[in-house]
Design an enzyme around this catalytic site. Structure first.
Site, PDB file in Angstrom:
ATOM      1  N   CYS A  40       0.836  -1.208   0.000  1.00 25.20           N
ATOM      2  CA  CYS A  40       0.000   0.000   0.000  1.00 25.20           C
ATOM      3  C   CYS A  40       0.868   1.254   0.000  1.00 25.20           C
ATOM      4  O   CYS A  40       2.080   1.191   0.154  1.00 25.20           O
ATOM      5  CB  CYS A  40      -0.909   0.000   1.222  1.00 25.20           C
ATOM      6  SG  CYS A  40      -1.846  -1.533   1.422  1.00 25.20           S
ATOM      7  N   ARG A  80       0.949   2.084  -5.981  1.00 21.59           N
ATOM      8  CA  ARG A  80       1.226   1.121  -4.919  1.00 21.59           C
ATOM      9  C   ARG A  80      -0.046   0.468  -4.387  1.00 21.59           C
ATOM     10  O   ARG A  80       0.027  -0.479  -3.614  1.00 21.59           O
ATOM     11  CB  ARG A  80       1.954   1.819  -3.759  1.00 21.59           C
ATOM     12  CG  ARG A  80       3.342   2.301  -4.095  1.00 21.59           C
ATOM     13  CD  ARG A  80       4.010   2.873  -2.860  1.00 21.59           C
ATOM     14  NE  ARG A  80       4.269   1.839  -1.884  1.00 21.59           N
ATOM     15  CZ  ARG A  80       5.456   1.279  -1.681  1.00 21.59           C
ATOM     16  NH1 ARG A  80       6.478   1.625  -2.424  1.00 21.59           N
ATOM     17  NH2 ARG A  80       5.613   0.360  -0.753  1.00 21.59           N
ATOM     18  N   TRP A 107      -3.911  -1.681  -1.184  1.00 19.97           N
ATOM     19  CA  TRP A 107      -3.926  -2.917  -1.966  1.00 19.97           C
ATOM     20  C   TRP A 107      -4.364  -3.997  -0.988  1.00 19.97           C
ATOM     21  O   TRP A 107      -3.647  -4.339  -0.057  1.00 19.97           O
ATOM     22  CB  TRP A 107      -2.541  -3.216  -2.535  1.00 19.97           C
ATOM     23  CG  TRP A 107      -2.495  -4.358  -3.496  1.00 19.97           C
ATOM     24  CD1 TRP A 107      -2.668  -4.297  -4.849  1.00 19.97           C
ATOM     25  CD2 TRP A 107      -2.238  -5.735  -3.187  1.00 19.97           C
ATOM     26  NE1 TRP A 107      -2.547  -5.548  -5.404  1.00 19.97           N
ATOM     27  CE2 TRP A 107      -2.276  -6.458  -4.413  1.00 19.97           C
ATOM     28  CE3 TRP A 107      -1.977  -6.437  -2.015  1.00 19.97           C
ATOM     29  CZ2 TRP A 107      -2.066  -7.831  -4.485  1.00 19.97           C
ATOM     30  CZ3 TRP A 107      -1.773  -7.809  -2.078  1.00 19.97           C
ATOM     31  CH2 TRP A 107      -1.816  -8.492  -3.299  1.00 19.97           C
ATOM     32  N   ASN A 112       0.877  -0.311   6.197  1.00 24.96           N
ATOM     33  CA  ASN A 112       1.290  -1.150   5.075  1.00 24.96           C
ATOM     34  C   ASN A 112       1.959  -2.377   5.661  1.00 24.96           C
ATOM     35  O   ASN A 112       2.853  -2.259   6.500  1.00 24.96           O
ATOM     36  CB  ASN A 112       2.260  -0.388   4.172  1.00 24.96           C
ATOM     37  CG  ASN A 112       2.607  -1.151   2.913  1.00 24.96           C
ATOM     38  OD1 ASN A 112       1.992  -2.164   2.609  1.00 24.96           O
ATOM     39  ND2 ASN A 112       3.592  -0.659   2.174  1.00 24.96           N
ATOM     40  N   GLY A 113       1.527  -3.573   5.247  1.00 27.45           N
ATOM     41  CA  GLY A 113       2.113  -4.794   5.779  1.00 27.45           C
ATOM     42  C   GLY A 113       1.036  -5.749   6.249  1.00 27.45           C
ATOM     43  O   GLY A 113      -0.138  -5.623   5.901  1.00 27.45           O
ATOM     44  N   GLU A 158       9.836 -12.901 -20.521  1.00 30.61           N
ATOM     45  CA  GLU A 158       9.523 -11.534 -20.101  1.00 30.61           C
ATOM     46  C   GLU A 158       8.440 -10.924 -20.980  1.00 30.61           C
ATOM     47  O   GLU A 158       7.541 -10.230 -20.494  1.00 30.61           O
ATOM     48  CB  GLU A 158      10.794 -10.675 -20.126  1.00 30.61           C
ATOM     49  CG  GLU A 158      10.570  -9.178 -19.912  1.00 30.61           C
ATOM     50  CD  GLU A 158       9.922  -8.817 -18.584  1.00 30.61           C
ATOM     51  OE1 GLU A 158       9.521  -7.639 -18.439  1.00 30.61           O
ATOM     52  OE2 GLU A 158       9.804  -9.681 -17.687  1.00 30.61           O
ATOM     53  N   LYS A 176       4.790  -9.444 -19.728  1.00 27.47           N
ATOM     54  CA  LYS A 176       4.351  -8.076 -19.975  1.00 27.47           C
ATOM     55  C   LYS A 176       2.907  -8.032 -20.479  1.00 27.47           C
ATOM     56  O   LYS A 176       2.103  -7.232 -20.024  1.00 27.47           O
ATOM     57  CB  LYS A 176       5.268  -7.399 -21.006  1.00 27.47           C
ATOM     58  CG  LYS A 176       6.515  -6.800 -20.434  1.00 27.47           C
ATOM     59  CD  LYS A 176       6.215  -5.624 -19.532  1.00 27.47           C
ATOM     60  CE  LYS A 176       7.225  -5.474 -18.425  1.00 27.47           C
ATOM     61  NZ  LYS A 176       7.233  -6.496 -17.388  1.00 27.47           N
ATOM     62  N   GLU A 235       0.445  -8.932 -17.752  1.00 26.35           N
ATOM     63  CA  GLU A 235       0.308  -7.899 -16.730  1.00 26.35           C
ATOM     64  C   GLU A 235      -0.657  -6.794 -17.140  1.00 26.35           C
ATOM     65  O   GLU A 235      -1.490  -6.367 -16.339  1.00 26.35           O
ATOM     66  CB  GLU A 235       1.682  -7.259 -16.431  1.00 26.35           C
ATOM     67  CG  GLU A 235       2.608  -8.095 -15.588  1.00 26.35           C
ATOM     68  CD  GLU A 235       3.932  -7.402 -15.374  1.00 26.35           C
ATOM     69  OE1 GLU A 235       4.406  -7.370 -14.228  1.00 26.35           O
ATOM     70  OE2 GLU A 235       4.515  -6.879 -16.354  1.00 26.35           O
ATOM     71  N   HIS A 261       6.520 -31.529 -27.260  1.00 28.08           N
ATOM     72  CA  HIS A 261       6.461 -32.395 -26.081  1.00 28.08           C
ATOM     73  C   HIS A 261       5.201 -32.138 -25.256  1.00 28.08           C
ATOM     74  O   HIS A 261       5.183 -32.407 -24.054  1.00 28.08           O
ATOM     75  CB  HIS A 261       7.716 -32.213 -25.226  1.00 28.08           C
ATOM     76  CG  HIS A 261       8.966 -32.646 -25.920  1.00 28.08           C
ATOM     77  ND1 HIS A 261       9.300 -33.977 -26.096  1.00 28.08           N
ATOM     78  CD2 HIS A 261       9.947 -31.928 -26.520  1.00 28.08           C
ATOM     79  CE1 HIS A 261      10.447 -34.058 -26.753  1.00 28.08           C
ATOM     80  NE2 HIS A 261      10.852 -32.825 -27.028  1.00 28.08           N
ATOM     81  N   LYS A 292       3.217  -1.943  -7.454  1.00 32.36           N
ATOM     82  CA  LYS A 292       4.591  -1.754  -7.910  1.00 32.36           C
ATOM     83  C   LYS A 292       5.613  -2.419  -6.991  1.00 32.36           C
ATOM     84  O   LYS A 292       6.548  -3.056  -7.444  1.00 32.36           O
ATOM     85  CB  LYS A 292       4.889  -0.258  -8.016  1.00 32.36           C
ATOM     86  CG  LYS A 292       6.257   0.058  -8.607  1.00 32.36           C
ATOM     87  CD  LYS A 292       6.344  -0.360 -10.051  1.00 32.36           C
ATOM     88  CE  LYS A 292       7.674  -0.043 -10.666  1.00 32.36           C
ATOM     89  NZ  LYS A 292       7.797  -0.609 -12.021  1.00 32.36           N
TER      90      LYS A 292
END
Length: 606
Positions: free
Chosen positions: A2, A27, A74, A100-101, A479, A483, A486, A502, A601
């Site tokens: 957060c 955040r 968040w 936050n946490g 990567e 992207k 996301e 396979h 983030k």
């Protein structure tokens, strides 16, 4: 994950808090809120959804105040709602807390408080803190917070107000970032320096266990042993302009276009007189001792680590492996004092990576942090630190931090290779030149992005897709796949091209998009064979390869050309179209590309 902001001083506190929250929205954005002490009472305003909802709700309200705290959330405990939003009151409304946490023992604390008659209004763990402070209040808010935190287990960065102490802002941290901004007759707190840049560039980074008392013209910091301590004052080099969009429609696009400059900045910092120089990080004696390198990271930083592993093995001839931070410490890795462990984190606060760092140090390994944030926890905990010089990266999906991380890895590989004498003088100079020229080559890709925008329009309605490549190209595929997941919410998976037959090829059907990265010259023919295999089953092929690769173009439905370079360095270039493809696909779908759902983030909880 957060965002926290706090202020004490003479400014319009409501405005400072709201502007800080807007800066920190990357955040957390499930909900937001603020608490101000006004006319002897704590006034709390909070709203579910984006910060604009909070701004609209306080428009026109008289909230004059000289002290306040704010939060953008968040969600971890409790669904996003007005009630679960921060700040959280105590039952008598004397205390307000932002957090936050995660409080790991909140259930037992809550049960004890409920037995004393406390009534809880939210589903969050955070409300326990405010209720506990009310229960333990002894007339001195600083001492009360100190006592309350001794009962709490878990991770936290907190800001605390008490209505009877309108001239005191309390903050504390444990395993979650918090920074104090230093002003003249005013002070600030924030979970990220970007929220402070408009007002100050002078900061203190709190350390685990620190508790601080802020007044208008005074800051006192106490460590976990309750000793008054002096933390090093840091000057932030980032500018406010760097942390704003600078005329671009979104931070992600701005940061993609900043990549030529940040590669150049990182190169110039680490290449002196034509030689890669990391003598401040690894000495000749250090390198002689190294028998194994682990690279540890999460998400995009992990993918940069995959390229780092490639560079260290190909150039420096060192046994290297890459591991996901959340798995590393549970695998009982074989490391000792001759092992070098490199930890990669844009924010320097990634919880899993920090936990892995502590495990490596416990086993006596040499530790190096590669991070973008000066003074971050990982940069302080590691034996040595290499800063990437990416500048502030605001978009949740990392781009420019990633490109500087791989720049560091390649230069580090060259530094080690020269000392170990595993590279000829001619090859060394050729490779240095390759990296130096990357800025110009990336710039040429960025100037010709319209074709990628057109391809994005073809992808926007797809539900599934695949990214494939061989060797280094596979590491780029991983990567690229992340992207687009996301920011566009299209389900894609990355596979080594040779693995298709396979099992995975069973998923290929008519019009399935398959993005192929094919830059490794010794593997081009095999890559073409793989393309033909999926194309025969109806796949729609989008290929990224070097310009004028006619054979690749012929077998592809869409071909994106990149400038020619040595195969070892093609990952610098091939990732750029994939970043742009993800960005333009997100825009075509009408998604908020800078704030993709469910993501934040800086991941500061496990």
């Amino acid at each position: 994950m957060c965002g926290i902001v706090g202020y004490i001083g003479q400014r319009n506190t409501k405005k400072v808090i709201l502007q800080g929250l807007q800066t920190l929205e990357y955040r957390g954005y499930d909900s937001s809120g603020m608490a101000l002490i006004s006319k002897g009472e704590i006034i709390v305003e909070k709203k579910v959804g984006r910060i604009q909802n909070l701004i609209d709700s306080v428009e026109g309200k008289d909230l004059s105040s000289e002290i306040g705290i704010g939060h953008t959330r968040w969600a971890t405990h409790g669904v996003p709602s007005d009630t679960n939003s921060h700040p959280h009151y105590s039952m008598d409304k004397s205390v307000a807390v932002v957090h936050n946490g995660i409080i790991e023992n909140y259930q037992s604390l809550k049960k004890d408080l409920e037995e004393k008659g406390f009534i809880f209004s939210s589903e969050t763990d955070t409300e326990v803190i405010s209720q506990l402070i009310q229960d333990m209040y002894d007339g001195n808010i600083l001492n009360t917070v100190k006592k309350a935190l001794k009962k709490i287990k878990g991770s936290y960065a907190i800001g605390v107000l008490h209505k009877d102490h309108p001239n005191e802002l309390i903050c504390a941290r444990e395993h979650s970032p918090l920074v104090i901004g230093i002003g003249e007759n005013e002070n600030f707190i924030a979970s990220d320096v970007s929220a402070l840049l408009e007002y100050t560039k002078e900061v203190y980074y709190l350390e685990d266990g620190d508790i601080a008392l802020l007044k208008k013209g005074e800051i006192e910091i106490f460590d976990k042993a309750n000793n008054l301590v002096h933390r090093e004052r840091k000057h932030i080099e980032w500018t406010l302009e760097q942390a704003t969009k600078g005329g671009f429609p979104h931070f992600m696009l701005k940061e993609i276009f900043e990549q030529p400059q940040v590669i150049e900045d990182t190169f110039n910092k680490r290449v002196l007189n034509g030689r890669a120089d990391f003598s401040d990080v690894l000495t000749f004696e250090d390198i002689k001792k190294i028998n194994k390198i682990y690279i540890i990271a999460c998400g995009t930083a992990y993918h940069a680590g995959l390229q780092g592993q490639f560079a260290l093995q190909k150039i420096a001839k060192l046994d290297s492996s890459t591991d996901i931070a959340s798995e590393f410490r549970y695998s009982d890795p074989f490391i000792d004092e001759n092992t070098l462990v490199i930890f990669v984190s844009q924010s320097g606060e990634t919880s899993d990576t920090l936990a892995a760092l502590k495990e490596a140090k416990r086993k006596k390994a040499m530790t190096i942090a590669i991070t973008n944030v000066v003074g971050s926890t990982i940069s302080r905990e590691a034996d040595k630190v290499i800063y990437t010089l990416a500048g502030p990266e605001i978009a949740v999906a990392s781009t420019k931090a990633y490109i500087t991380q791989i720049t560091i890895f390649y230069l580090l590989a060259l530094y080690i290779a020269e000392i170990k004498n595993t590279i000829s003088k001619e090859k060394y100079l050729e490779y240095i030149s390759e990296i130096k020229n990357m800025s110009e080559k990336i710039d040429s890709i960025l100037k010709n992005s319209n074709e990628i925008k057109n391809i994005a329009n073809l992808l926007k309605n797809k539900k599934n897709g695949f990214y494939i490549g061989r060797g280094l190209d596979y590491k780029i595929a991983v990567e690229g796949s992340l992207k687009i997941k996301e920011v566009s919410y299209i389900h894609t998976e990355a596979f080594a091209s040779g693995e298709l037959k396979h099992g995975t090829i069973a998923l290929i059907e008519k019009d399935t998009p398959v993005v192929v990265i094919a830059t490794q010259q010794e593997l081009i023919e095999k890559s073409i064979s793989n393309i033909k295999e999926v194309k025969a089953r109806g796949a729609n092929i989008i290929t990224v390869g070097f310009n004028n690769e006619k054979n690749l173009e012929e077998v592809s439905d869409n071909f994106i050309g990149i400038p020619k370079c040595n195969d070892l360095f093609s990952g610098f270039l091939s990732i750029i179209p994939l970043q742009l493809l993800a960005y333009y696909t997100s825009i075509a779908k009408g998604i908020d590309v800078d704030k993709p759902r469910n993501l934040a983030k800086s991941v500061t909880v496990e």
